[in-house]
Design a protein around this motif. Structure first.
Motif, PDB file in Angstrom:
ATOM      1  N   SER A  72       0.863  -1.191   0.000  1.00 59.78           N
ATOM      2  CA  SER A  72       0.000   0.000   0.000  1.00 59.78           C
ATOM      3  C   SER A  72       0.898   1.238   0.000  1.00 59.78           C
ATOM      4  N   PRO A  73       0.354   2.416  -0.334  1.00 59.22           N
ATOM      5  CA  PRO A  73       1.185   3.622  -0.327  1.00 59.22           C
ATOM      6  C   PRO A  73       1.883   3.876   1.017  1.00 59.22           C
ATOM      7  N   LEU A  74       1.172   3.723   2.131  1.00 54.57           N
ATOM      8  CA  LEU A  74       1.806   4.001   3.426  1.00 54.57           C
ATOM      9  C   LEU A  74       2.803   2.920   3.817  1.00 54.57           C
ATOM     10  N   ARG A  75       2.531   1.678   3.477  1.00 50.08           N
ATOM     11  CA  ARG A  75       3.520   0.622   3.742  1.00 50.08           C
ATOM     12  C   ARG A  75       4.760   0.851   2.884  1.00 50.08           C
ATOM     13  N   LEU A  76       4.551   1.274   1.653  1.00 55.85           N
ATOM     14  CA  LEU A  76       5.670   1.614   0.767  1.00 55.85           C
ATOM     15  C   LEU A  76       6.508   2.724   1.391  1.00 55.85           C
ATOM     16  N   LEU A  77       5.866   3.772   1.864  1.00 54.75           N
ATOM     17  CA  LEU A  77       6.577   4.886   2.514  1.00 54.75           C
ATOM     18  C   LEU A  77       7.366   4.389   3.719  1.00 54.75           C
ATOM     19  N   ASP A  78       6.731   3.605   4.579  1.00 54.89           N
ATOM     20  CA  ASP A  78       7.414   3.092   5.776  1.00 54.89           C
ATOM     21  C   ASP A  78       8.639   2.262   5.405  1.00 54.89           C
ATOM     22  N   LEU A 121      -3.329  11.235  -3.772  1.00 51.10           N
ATOM     23  CA  LEU A 121      -3.425  11.049  -2.329  1.00 51.10           C
ATOM     24  C   LEU A 121      -2.830  12.264  -1.638  1.00 51.10           C
ATOM     25  N   ASP A 122      -3.539  12.798  -0.660  1.00 53.47           N
ATOM     26  CA  ASP A 122      -3.025  13.944   0.092  1.00 53.47           C
ATOM     27  C   ASP A 122      -3.353  13.730   1.568  1.00 53.47           C
ATOM     28  N   THR A 123      -2.370  13.231   2.309  1.00 52.93           N
ATOM     29  CA  THR A 123      -2.530  12.986   3.736  1.00 52.93           C
ATOM     30  C   THR A 123      -1.418  13.736   4.472  1.00 52.93           C
ATOM     31  N   PRO A 124      -1.514  13.846   5.782  1.00 48.21           N
ATOM     32  CA  PRO A 124      -0.430  14.510   6.525  1.00 48.21           C
ATOM     33  C   PRO A 124       0.932  13.828   6.345  1.00 48.21           C
ATOM     34  N   LEU A 126       1.804  11.719   3.565  1.00 50.57           N
ATOM     35  CA  LEU A 126       2.187  11.382   2.202  1.00 50.57           C
ATOM     36  C   LEU A 126       1.300  12.083   1.187  1.00 50.57           C
ATOM     37  N   THR A 127       1.957  12.682   0.193  1.00 48.15           N
ATOM     38  CA  THR A 127       1.245  13.287  -0.931  1.00 48.15           C
ATOM     39  C   THR A 127       1.734  12.625  -2.209  1.00 48.15           C
ATOM     40  N   ILE A 128       0.792  12.096  -2.982  1.00 43.93           N
ATOM     41  CA  ILE A 128       1.081  11.473  -4.276  1.00 43.93           C
ATOM     42  C   ILE A 128       0.106  12.057  -5.282  1.00 43.93           C
ATOM     43  N   PRO A 129       0.590  12.513  -6.444  1.00 42.10           N
ATOM     44  CA  PRO A 129       1.968  12.564  -6.888  1.00 42.10           C
ATOM     45  C   PRO A 129       2.792  13.540  -6.034  1.00 42.10           C
ATOM     46  N   HIS A 130       4.096  13.289  -6.035  1.00 45.98           N
ATOM     47  CA  HIS A 130       4.992  14.169  -5.286  1.00 45.98           C
ATOM     48  C   HIS A 130       4.779  15.600  -5.787  1.00 45.98           C
ATOM     49  N   PRO A 131       4.521  16.552  -4.879  1.00 41.67           N
ATOM     50  CA  PRO A 131       4.139  17.906  -5.312  1.00 41.67           C
ATOM     51  C   PRO A 131       5.231  18.695  -6.035  1.00 41.67           C
ATOM     52  N   GLN A 132       6.492  18.315  -5.881  1.00 44.17           N
ATOM     53  CA  GLN A 132       7.577  19.090  -6.504  1.00 44.17           C
ATOM     54  C   GLN A 132       7.981  18.584  -7.895  1.00 44.17           C
ATOM     55  N   PRO A 148       8.159   8.157 -20.671  1.00 46.33           N
ATOM     56  CA  PRO A 148       7.890   9.472 -21.253  1.00 46.33           C
ATOM     57  C   PRO A 148       6.409   9.783 -21.447  1.00 46.33           C
ATOM     58  N   ASP A 149       5.594   8.769 -21.695  1.00 44.34           N
ATOM     59  CA  ASP A 149       4.180   8.997 -21.996  1.00 44.34           C
ATOM     60  C   ASP A 149       3.263   8.918 -20.778  1.00 44.34           C
ATOM     61  N   PHE A 150       3.831   8.649 -19.600  1.00 41.37           N
ATOM     62  CA  PHE A 150       3.002   8.575 -18.398  1.00 41.37           C
ATOM     63  C   PHE A 150       2.386   9.945 -18.129  1.00 41.37           C
ATOM     64  N   LEU A 151       1.066   9.969 -17.909  1.00 41.34           N
ATOM     65  CA  LEU A 151       0.364  11.226 -17.658  1.00 41.34           C
ATOM     66  C   LEU A 151       0.329  11.542 -16.170  1.00 41.34           C
ATOM     67  N   HIS A 152       0.770  12.737 -15.826  1.00 45.11           N
ATOM     68  CA  HIS A 152       0.649  13.218 -14.451  1.00 45.11           C
ATOM     69  C   HIS A 152      -0.844  13.271 -14.142  1.00 45.11           C
ATOM     70  N   PRO A 153      -1.312  12.556 -13.103  1.00 47.13           N
ATOM     71  CA  PRO A 153      -2.760  12.451 -12.880  1.00 47.13           C
ATOM     72  C   PRO A 153      -3.455  13.760 -12.503  1.00 47.13           C
ATOM     73  N   LEU A 154      -2.743  14.723 -12.008  1.00 49.19           N
ATOM     74  CA  LEU A 154      -3.353  16.027 -11.694  1.00 49.19           C
ATOM     75  C   LEU A 154      -3.231  17.008 -12.847  1.00 49.19           C
ATOM     76  N   LEU A 155      -2.071  17.026 -13.480  1.00 49.59           N
ATOM     77  CA  LEU A 155      -1.801  18.013 -14.532  1.00 49.59           C
ATOM     78  C   LEU A 155      -2.260  17.560 -15.909  1.00 49.59           C
ATOM     79  N   LYS A 156      -2.491  16.253 -16.067  1.00 52.94           N
ATOM     80  CA  LYS A 156      -2.946  15.674 -17.346  1.00 52.94           C
ATOM     81  C   LYS A 156      -1.987  16.012 -18.485  1.00 52.94           C
ATOM     82  N   ILE A 157      -0.699  15.910 -18.177  1.00 55.39           N
ATOM     83  CA  ILE A 157       0.356  16.163 -19.156  1.00 55.39           C
ATOM     84  C   ILE A 157       1.413  15.072 -18.972  1.00 55.39           C
ATOM     85  N   SER A 158       2.042  14.659 -20.072  1.00 54.65           N
ATOM     86  CA  SER A 158       3.016  13.571 -19.993  1.00 54.65           C
ATOM     87  C   SER A 158       4.303  14.046 -19.313  1.00 54.65           C
ATOM     88  N   LEU A 159       5.053  13.075 -18.821  1.00 53.79           N
ATOM     89  CA  LEU A 159       6.332  13.408 -18.187  1.00 53.79           C
ATOM     90  C   LEU A 159       7.284  14.048 -19.197  1.00 53.79           C
TER      91      LEU A 159
END
Length: 167
Positions: A72-78, A121-124, A126-132, A148-159
């Motif tokens: 899971s995202p939090l287990r991954l972070l840990d 995901l936006d929790t105290p 962990l934030t995904i995608p990484h905001p920077q 190269p073609d992966f779409l940023h899920p918030l910006l809807k633009i490729s890497l």
């Protein structure tokens, strides 16, 4: 059984032996989290942001991995934080200048979750995608190399398009 997720991870080190530390991180990630499907080249980059160090800051060696994991995202972070600790990164709280700008520190290893599938995901903790991501050439260049073609899920633009916007 949980189905596997695809995760982009950023690895960075500005220690004396960054190649060894990145290799050790890759090995521990593969052993504890799942197979590494793709790995970018390693890129040497100048430090980004304002550092609290009083001595000169070494350049960073950066790399991005595409990982397959059932964590899971939090287990991954840990797990990533445990790997950082084993590789010599001390636990610390972020420091800020009086005007609120983040101060960075030299570190033997830095492991960041960039994307977890197309999850937002936006929790105290962990934030995904990484905001920077959109501002960091040292993350976008290796990310665009392997996805190269992966779409940023918030910006809807490729890497690749995000990288091109920084050039």
């Amino acid at each position: 059984m949980t189905h596997p997720h695809r995760v982009l991870l950023s690895l960075g080190s500005n220690a004396d032996e960054p190649e060894r530390l990145l290799a050790a991180a890759r090995q521990q990630i593969a052993e504890t989290l799942g197979p590494i499907l793709l790995a970018s080249r390693e890129y040497q980059t100048e430090p980004w942001g304002t550092f609290s160090d009083t001595r000169p800051v070494n350049p960073f060696l950066n790399q991005v991995l595409l990982l397959q994991t059932t964590a899971s995202p939090l287990r991954l972070l840990d797990t990533l934080q445990q790997i950082e600790h084993r590789l010599g990164r001390p636990a610390h709280l972020p420091e800020y200048t009086p005007d609120g700008q983040r101060l960075y520190q030299s570190r033997p290893i830095d492991l960041d979750i960039l994307f977890y599938d197309s999850l937002i995901l936006d929790t105290p903790r962990l934030t995904i995608p990484h905001p920077q991501i959109p501002r960091r050439h040292f993350v976008l260049r290796p990310s665009a190399e392997i996805c190269p073609d992966f779409l940023h899920p918030l910006l809807k633009i490729s890497l690749q398009e995000l990288l091109n916007s920084l050039l």
